[in-house]
Design a protein around this motif. Sequence first.
Motif, PDB file in Angstrom:
ATOM      1  N   UNK A  88       0.830  -1.203   0.000  1.00 26.40           N
ATOM      2  CA  UNK A  88       0.000   0.000   0.000  1.00 26.40           C
ATOM      3  C   UNK A  88       0.868   1.258   0.000  1.00 26.40           C
ATOM      4  N   UNK A  89       1.905   1.282   0.837  1.00 28.07           N
ATOM      5  CA  UNK A  89       2.759   2.462   0.915  1.00 28.07           C
ATOM      6  C   UNK A  89       3.509   2.691  -0.396  1.00 28.07           C
ATOM      7  N   UNK A  90       3.963   1.620  -1.016  1.00 25.80           N
ATOM      8  CA  UNK A  90       4.662   1.759  -2.291  1.00 25.80           C
ATOM      9  C   UNK A  90       3.737   2.300  -3.372  1.00 25.80           C
ATOM     10  N   UNK A  91       2.509   1.784  -3.393  1.00 23.70           N
ATOM     11  CA  UNK A  91       1.537   2.274  -4.374  1.00 23.70           C
ATOM     12  C   UNK A  91       1.210   3.743  -4.123  1.00 23.70           C
ATOM     13  N   UNK A  92       1.057   4.097  -2.865  1.00 27.16           N
ATOM     14  CA  UNK A  92       0.768   5.494  -2.525  1.00 27.16           C
ATOM     15  C   UNK A  92       1.892   6.403  -3.026  1.00 27.16           C
ATOM     16  N   UNK A  93       3.133   6.018  -2.758  1.00 28.01           N
ATOM     17  CA  UNK A  93       4.253   6.855  -3.191  1.00 28.01           C
ATOM     18  C   UNK A  93       4.271   6.994  -4.711  1.00 28.01           C
ATOM     19  N   UNK A  94       3.967   5.912  -5.409  1.00 29.24           N
ATOM     20  CA  UNK A  94       3.934   5.960  -6.874  1.00 29.24           C
ATOM     21  C   UNK A  94       2.824   6.883  -7.380  1.00 29.24           C
TER      22      UNK A  94
END
Length: 367
Positions: A88-94
């Motif tokens: 989730x955090x990686x997707x948010x940053x992207x």
Amino acid sequence: MDTHTTPYVAISRPQLIENIRRMAEECSKRNIKLRPHFKTHKMISIAQIQTEWGAIGFTVAKLTEAQVLIQAGFNDILIAYPLWGEDKWNTYRSLSKQAALSTIIDSTESLRAWSEQARRSGQPIRAYVKVDSGLGRVGYPPGERLNKLVRRVAASEEIEFLGLLTHSGHAYGANSPSIREQIGRDEGKILMQIAESMRAEGIKIPEVSTGSTPTVEFNLQTPGVTEVRPGNYVFNDATQVRLGVVPKERCALQVVTTVVSRPNENRCIIDAGAKVLALDQGAHGNHADIGYGIPSIAGWKLSRLSEEHGVLERIDSTAPQVSVGTQMTIIPNHACPVVNLADRVILVDAQGTSIDIWTVDARGCSQ
């Protein structure tokens, strides 16, 4: 009614536009930002209309909903949900590289997690502090624990503190108009008391964000509220009717269904079951024996749902008989899951004649 194969979801375009217009104008005349919740309708076509009527951006519950909006060109999105986990955090940053994203911090754990994400990306995380104003779901209630969290978020170099946010969903459990009003008025007042206390300490509180369709009329009357986030208002549904928010004539969404069997004169079966109408009978404490929607034929109650069958029972001896092949409409208890169960909806005019077909762009987006 139209000739589409039943069951199907029909949306009255005139009533949809009227609902959107009313909310937009109420917000505009009070200079309060409107950031509607996308999870109600999940349709880019409706998001575009809301934007034309002044919505400043959108609220979503899930990252996949945000992706649908971003792909359609929308660029100001609040994910008002506690995101957790590396994926989730990686997707948010992207996604934050493609649009102005914001999210919520609801605990010391989430503050630590988002601070780490900001360090990884080299960019501060834009976030509201989520306040529990009575629902008992996400966030800390008013008190020193919450105040400490606000202080830490406001002082953090990793967080761009946007303000305070709450959702008084317990208004859905109100059993009288006066209780709904009290919850709605308290919603904004609770946030304002926290904001004033923090401002007295020199902490800036840019936004005071509230939101739910049953409480928004009272949120708009609360001095200091800067943003509202209703969702269901675009359609309204049987729950809003029962709560006294709107009369049933203000409901823009209905399920069109056909009577496929009549075992006896007091019972008939329609071709819309739980896979179309969902199983909601109430929310957050409101679970009266109300059936599963409001039928267009008076004196009949939609008393039971199987997966593919709806069972209507005649509760008034003077109600008209219903024959096999009769088409009727059902105002569902909860419009949001009904839309999420449909691949598409039929847009109709004031006479119920179809004028367009809209895809439910974010159907099933639950991650």
